[in-house]
Motif scaffolding. Sequence first.
Motif, PDB file in Angstrom:
ATOM      1  N   ASP A   1       0.860  -1.198   0.000  1.00 24.79           N
ATOM      2  CA  ASP A   1       0.000   0.000   0.000  1.00 24.79           C
ATOM      3  C   ASP A   1       0.883   1.230   0.000  1.00 24.79           C
ATOM      4  OD1 ASP A   1      -2.300   1.636   0.190  1.00 24.79           O
ATOM      5  OD2 ASP A   1      -1.944   1.858   2.324  1.00 24.79           O
TER       6      ASP A   1
ATOM      7  N   THR B   1      -0.368   4.503  -0.016  1.00 26.77           N
ATOM      8  CA  THR B   1      -1.141   5.708   0.336  1.00 26.77           C
ATOM      9  C   THR B   1      -0.351   6.737   1.144  1.00 26.77           C
ATOM     10  OG1 THR B   1      -3.009   4.216   0.479  1.00 26.77           O
ATOM     11  CG2 THR B   1      -3.369   6.441   1.240  1.00 26.77           C
ATOM     12  N   MET B   2       0.346   6.251   2.189  1.00 24.50           N
ATOM     13  CA  MET B   2       1.022   7.192   3.076  1.00 24.50           C
ATOM     14  C   MET B   2       2.209   7.884   2.407  1.00 24.50           C
ATOM     15  SD  MET B   2      -0.932   6.989   5.597  1.00 24.50           S
ATOM     16  CE  MET B   2      -0.304   7.721   7.086  1.00 24.50           C
ATOM     17  N   HIS B   3       2.611   7.418   1.230  1.00 21.08           N
ATOM     18  CA  HIS B   3       3.786   7.984   0.561  1.00 21.08           C
ATOM     19  C   HIS B   3       3.435   8.816  -0.662  1.00 21.08           C
ATOM     20  CE1 HIS B   3       6.654   5.760   3.033  1.00 21.08           C
ATOM     21  NE2 HIS B   3       5.691   4.877   3.099  1.00 21.08           N
TER      22      HIS B   3
ATOM     23  N   HIS C   1      -1.352  14.469  -1.101  1.00 20.37           N
ATOM     24  CA  HIS C   1      -2.225  14.526   0.072  1.00 20.37           C
ATOM     25  C   HIS C   1      -2.948  15.859   0.207  1.00 20.37           C
ATOM     26  CE1 HIS C   1      -1.393  10.734   1.839  1.00 20.37           C
ATOM     27  NE2 HIS C   1      -0.100  10.904   1.702  1.00 20.37           N
TER      28      HIS C   1
ATOM     29  N   ALA D   1      -9.077  14.462  -0.471  1.00 21.51           N
ATOM     30  CA  ALA D   1      -9.469  13.944   0.844  1.00 21.51           C
ATOM     31  C   ALA D   1      -8.613  12.740   1.225  1.00 21.51           C
ATOM     32  CB  ALA D   1     -10.934  13.543   0.811  1.00 21.51           C
ATOM     33  N   PRO D   2      -8.409  12.513   2.537  1.00 18.73           N
ATOM     34  CA  PRO D   2      -7.611  11.361   2.946  1.00 18.73           C
ATOM     35  C   PRO D   2      -8.184  10.062   2.393  1.00 18.73           C
ATOM     36  CG  PRO D   2      -8.349  12.633   4.864  1.00 18.73           C
ATOM     37  CD  PRO D   2      -8.944  13.266   3.666  1.00 18.73           C
ATOM     38  N   ARG D   3      -7.301   9.206   1.892  1.00 18.86           N
ATOM     39  CA  ARG D   3      -7.789   7.946   1.355  1.00 18.86           C
ATOM     40  C   ARG D   3      -7.749   6.881   2.434  1.00 18.86           C
ATOM     41  NH1 ARG D   3      -5.770   7.643  -4.452  1.00 18.86           N
ATOM     42  NH2 ARG D   3      -5.255   9.798  -4.909  1.00 18.86           N
ATOM     43  N   VAL D   4      -8.597   5.901   2.284  1.00 22.47           N
ATOM     44  CA  VAL D   4      -8.598   4.772   3.213  1.00 22.47           C
ATOM     45  C   VAL D   4      -7.358   3.928   2.916  1.00 22.47           C
ATOM     46  CG1 VAL D   4      -9.852   2.720   3.914  1.00 22.47           C
ATOM     47  CG2 VAL D   4     -11.092   4.801   3.341  1.00 22.47           C
ATOM     48  N   LEU D   5      -6.690   3.501   3.964  1.00 16.65           N
ATOM     49  CA  LEU D   5      -5.491   2.688   3.759  1.00 16.65           C
ATOM     50  C   LEU D   5      -5.881   1.270   3.358  1.00 16.65           C
ATOM     51  CD1 LEU D   5      -3.130   3.710   6.677  1.00 16.65           C
ATOM     52  CD2 LEU D   5      -3.561   4.809   4.500  1.00 16.65           C
ATOM     53  N   VAL D   6      -5.027   0.647   2.548  1.00 16.83           N
ATOM     54  CA  VAL D   6      -5.250  -0.732   2.116  1.00 16.83           C
ATOM     55  C   VAL D   6      -4.195  -1.594   2.793  1.00 16.83           C
ATOM     56  CG1 VAL D   6      -5.637  -2.164   0.090  1.00 16.83           C
ATOM     57  CG2 VAL D   6      -5.897   0.299  -0.080  1.00 16.83           C
ATOM     58  N   GLU D   7      -4.485  -2.864   2.922  1.00 11.02           N
ATOM     59  CA  GLU D   7      -3.581  -3.765   3.611  1.00 11.02           C
ATOM     60  C   GLU D   7      -2.238  -3.908   2.889  1.00 11.02           C
ATOM     61  OE1 GLU D   7      -4.082  -8.096   5.731  1.00 11.02           O
ATOM     62  OE2 GLU D   7      -5.207  -7.601   3.951  1.00 11.02           O
ATOM     63  N   THR D   8      -1.155  -3.865   3.640  1.00 12.03           N
ATOM     64  CA  THR D   8       0.155  -4.220   3.101  1.00 12.03           C
ATOM     65  C   THR D   8       0.475  -5.627   3.567  1.00 12.03           C
ATOM     66  OG1 THR D   8       1.031  -1.969   2.989  1.00 12.03           O
ATOM     67  CG2 THR D   8       2.625  -3.718   3.252  1.00 12.03           C
TER      68      THR D   8
END
Lengths: 317, 176
Positions: B64, B66-68, B72, B76-83
């Motif tokens: 995932d 998203t945080m990188h 941003h 809007a903040p995205r939902v995190l997906v499983e790593t």
Amino acid sequence: MKHLLSIHDISADQALDILDTAAQLETLTAGAVKKLPTLRGRTVVNLFFEDSTRTRLSFESAAKRLSADVTNFTAKGSSVSKGESLKDTAQTLQAMGADAIVIRHPASGAANRLAESGWVGASIINAGDGTHEHPTQALLDAFTIRKHFGPSMRDFSTLNIAIVGDILHSRVARSNIALLQKLGARVTVIAPPTLIPVGIESWGAPFSYDFDEELDQFDVVMMLRVQLERMNESFFPNGREYSRGYGLDEARLARLKPGAIVMHPGPMNRGLEISAASADSIRSVVVEQVSNGVLVRMAVLYQLLGGPDLQGAGGAL
Amino acid sequence: MSLVLDSGEINRALKRISHEIVERNHGVNSLVLMGIPTRGRFIAERLREIIATIEGPVACGTLDITMHRDDHRLRAPRVLVETVMPHGGIEGKDVVLVDDVLFSGRTIRAALDALGELGRPNSVQLAVLVDRGHRELPIRADFVGKNIPTSIKEQVKVYLTEHDDKDLVEIVTVQE
């Protein structure tokens, strides 16, 4: 979502989103590098008008792990002791460019005041206001419960939860009852009559004066700190009598249902509401609550600050 | 709207890529596939299955990013997906990042950062189903299913059975 002021402002789905995000953050920060670049360039101010160890450290590490800049403000040693008002303090922070303000204040409603007054454009996170609410504590408690009873649980209706002790002065209890009921759990409040607030019937949680009656029925026993600093009259004759009626000692610990967990938001009065043996037993998840606190607060900061600038957008949520 | 790849063509492209990956890496010994959600994950899983039949079992994970991301402040903040860490980790491995469409290159830039946080691979390669051009960063793919020259106004849509109930790649023109 612009602010996090009260559990009553968020839906069950929003709460579960925060818990899911926290769970993913746990895998992301499990490696050698614990830092994520997401909030680079954002500023988080910890505004603490009341003493705190856990919550302040926890917010500070959460913000740092997301690469935000953190400024700590404590009322002691600041101009507040010279008589500066909340408004002037807040405007100073605004002028310094705070994106989020984490506030702990002895007055109930202080976080709301800051969010609704228009003094500042930052996101406000309530880190405990008087005897009103402490929403991130409730979220981290729900996260901890979920880790023990089903990491992807979206419905807590199989769980029977007791919240025991100083309900009257406890913002942790108010936030927890609201959140756990929202998620479907059965919550029972247990306290001596003097520490049950007037009008508790309206909370929708059954309450009892007898800790022993249903002790073997609970999946989670959440012990609250006896808040001696908020007590200016005698609510119970003495500490030993309180412990005998409402303390979690070894005898009560032994009667808990297999698989039940013991929680405490800290700081603990060992020997008063919880015995040292109970606090250090394998059922106790007190230390785990602290590490989960960082993850949940990271998730909250990400949800509030991870999007576009909302400066001036105003309005709660 | 025009059809670019149908189900049979997607399969053939993935088979060819599988052979190329195995050939380039001299087998599967230190090979790890890392799919980028949403659809890169399913493509990585398909490559894993094909490579298992032609060479042998290979570790496969999900990354995932998203945080990188670098956008941003734009949305809007995205939902995190499983790593999902692949069996055996990525330390010292030859990692092949897998995604559906290679466009600006920003996703891959974020993926490289996300990967760096999980460990230090021996090498990182990139496999994509479609390369549509319009790079904004100095990034290129090592394995490409199909190069599709596109206009910046067009959108490349990838459908995969695991996620969208059909296998299809098409180009649609976005109306202003």
